[in-house]
Design an enzyme around this catalytic site. Sequence first.
Site, short mmCIF file in Angstrom:
data_model
loop_
_atom_site.label_atom_id
_atom_site.label_comp_id
_atom_site.label_asym_id
_atom_site.label_seq_id
_atom_site.Cartn_x
_atom_site.Cartn_y
_atom_site.Cartn_z
N GLU A 94 0.84 -1.20 0.00
CA GLU A 94 0.00 0.00 0.00
C GLU A 94 0.88 1.25 0.00
OE1 GLU A 94 -2.14 -0.86 3.59
OE2 GLU A 94 -3.00 -2.68 2.69
N GLU A 111 -4.62 -6.46 2.51
CA GLU A 111 -3.42 -7.13 3.03
C GLU A 111 -3.38 -8.62 2.68
OE1 GLU A 111 -5.19 -4.94 4.77
OE2 GLU A 111 -3.78 -3.34 5.22
N PHE A 163 1.70 -1.32 8.52
CA PHE A 163 1.85 -1.40 9.98
C PHE A 163 1.70 -2.87 10.38
CE2 PHE A 163 0.69 3.01 9.49
CZ PHE A 163 1.35 3.68 10.51
N ASP A 218 0.40 -4.00 12.85
CA ASP A 218 -0.95 -4.18 13.38
C ASP A 218 -1.91 -4.69 12.32
OD1 ASP A 218 -0.63 -2.00 15.94
OD2 ASP A 218 0.59 -1.67 14.17
N PHE A 219 -1.60 -4.43 11.04
CA PHE A 219 -2.50 -4.83 9.97
C PHE A 219 -2.37 -6.32 9.64
CE2 PHE A 219 -2.15 -0.28 8.00
CZ PHE A 219 -2.67 0.25 9.16
N HIS A 224 -1.95 0.98 15.68
CA HIS A 224 -0.83 1.35 14.82
C HIS A 224 0.48 1.40 15.61
CE1 HIS A 224 -4.19 2.74 12.35
NE2 HIS A 224 -3.38 2.84 11.32
#
Lengths: 334, 323
Positions: free
Chosen positions: A38, A69, A92, A94-95, A138
């Site tokens: 991204e 993702e 990130f 977190d993703f 994040h």
Amino acid sequence: MAEAEAVPAVRELTYVRAINEAVRLVLAEQSTAFVAGEDVAGAGSVFGYYAGLLEEFGPERVFDTPISEEGIVGLGVGAAATGLRPVIDIMFMDFMGECMDEITNQMAKMRYMFGGAATLPITLLTMSGAGMNMAAQHSQSLEAWLCHLPGLKVVMPATPYDAKGLIIAAARDDNPVIVALNKMSLRFKGEVPEAAYEVPIGAANIVRRGENFTIVTYSRMVHEALQAAQELAELGVDAEIIDLRSLQPLDSETVLASVRKTHRAMVVHEAVRFGGLGGEIAAQIQEHAFDDLDAPVGRVGAPFSPVPFSPQLEKSYVPNAAKIVAEARRLLGA
Amino acid sequence: MTAQPDDATLLDIHERMTRIRIFETEAGKLMEDGKIPGALHLYVGQEAVAAGVMAHLSNADWITSTHRGHGHLIAKGGEFGRMFAELFGRSDGYCKGKGGSMHISNMELGMLGANGIVGAGPPIAVGAAFSCRFKQTRNVAVTFFGDGASNEGSFHEAANMAALYKLPIVFVCENNGYGEYTPQANHQAVVDVADRAPGYGMPGAVVDGMDAVAVYEAAGVALERARDGAGPTLLECKTYRFFDHVGVRGMGLSYRTDEELAEWQQRDPIVLFEQRLAELGVLDPGAALAVRDAVAAQVQAGIEFAEASPMPDPAVLLDDVYA
């Protein structure tokens, strides 16, 4: 070449520039490498570390993806299995929840499930860490998820030198390697040679030699540990600091050799303490060096809470030098 | 338009279907007799889809499969001996006994694996299609998935990316009317999964998945479009599984009626195809029987090969976790 210019003895680069240089060298040396993720092409990544690569290598080798993702990692798995060498970006860490099936059940296992017939040379770059007031989704350090998955390698560079060398080593490795970068380290400066070089995956680095206390750490906490070591010196503690650099595989030998010398140890990471890598490392130390220990193995990590937003709360959440010193004092009874 | 299949192609499709039917029938018996460990998801009833699509592909074209993957591998050229050896967990299996039915694969044949995760294949196939184009070949990727998988986010992400990048890929939805044990009407509001294609910016088509010629012709159009760089197609094949979700009789769950099964069995894809071949004068019933006998003998030889294959040495347990 600018041979007329005075060349500084040591060239310094920021962490973010070191990442950029590493990926550029990978794309230059590997004709089947490409970067997908991204905002990686037109924007050069939200952190800036792919700046200029689209212009240099063109849209077939550096391209933006939808915010998908699972699709992105799946593209990497399929492309790698069929002969390419993808560099995949998950903006990130977190993703990763969005792509954990592709990571857990496909990327990590395909080679084994296929009896060794598939090779997956994937480099997956992602961004970890708190400190930027980015709140709970994040800011995480989720490396424990990944280290639990046979088939993956996981590295977390603390310095510009290691960031460049580990990315190049990851890209040359025929296994999936996750390079978890650190967002608070992007502006750190350090010595970085211009040439392509590898930092070997699976080799820890002793960043401070010491005699009577081993601090095992990685990523940004290396710098906090170094700061703590100065304070500890005033207490008569001569800390040896080990930057693991690679979490999977783990350089247990370097850790154990140090503990056998110092007789005391603590593990420091930014990730939540419960179920973190610190537990694994502490367990290995007691399994293999129990008789060498003069005290229990300490652990410093984040408390069992999501990362808070408010700057004041976040500050008290993230481990730092003061917490490392406090844990050392507790272990020493000082 | 792709031409209608010539006689040689018709015979080729017939043999592929027959190979799947007999292999799967025997595998089902072996599982229910306790000779094959674990779970098998059998492809009986859906043969026309794999055979009709795979008749267009070479080993350099890639496919991703599903948990119901044996049929895809057989149609792609899988050998019975190595397949049975894998199902038996033996060292001569395609995955050296480490994958089993749900991960059976062969890279040389361009088969990127059956998959135990519903919907995992499409994103991987997008990567394989990207690879085909990156290397400037005319090769393609085909991803097989079910009506159930079409509800997974992975399908959505893959379809969007494939259309966005105009990748050489065909999405083949094998709509067998059930997502595991749940009928389609209870898991999605659309009747035709192909209706979703325009939403991704790709053509969609519905085809009778019990008619191998219809599948062959529709797949030909989609594959030509993919090879020409015009992008993906969503091809929905309406089909039915004659066996249960797992095994042959399965767990005896009452989720579909005997009448419904019998109705679909009236349209057995192999029976229909053999009737057509007889009418065309391409293969008479006697010759069809001879094909069946020859395949049955190969299946028996495959089972013997697998039974003779050694179990994996425990020393190889940790091999191939890493390259």
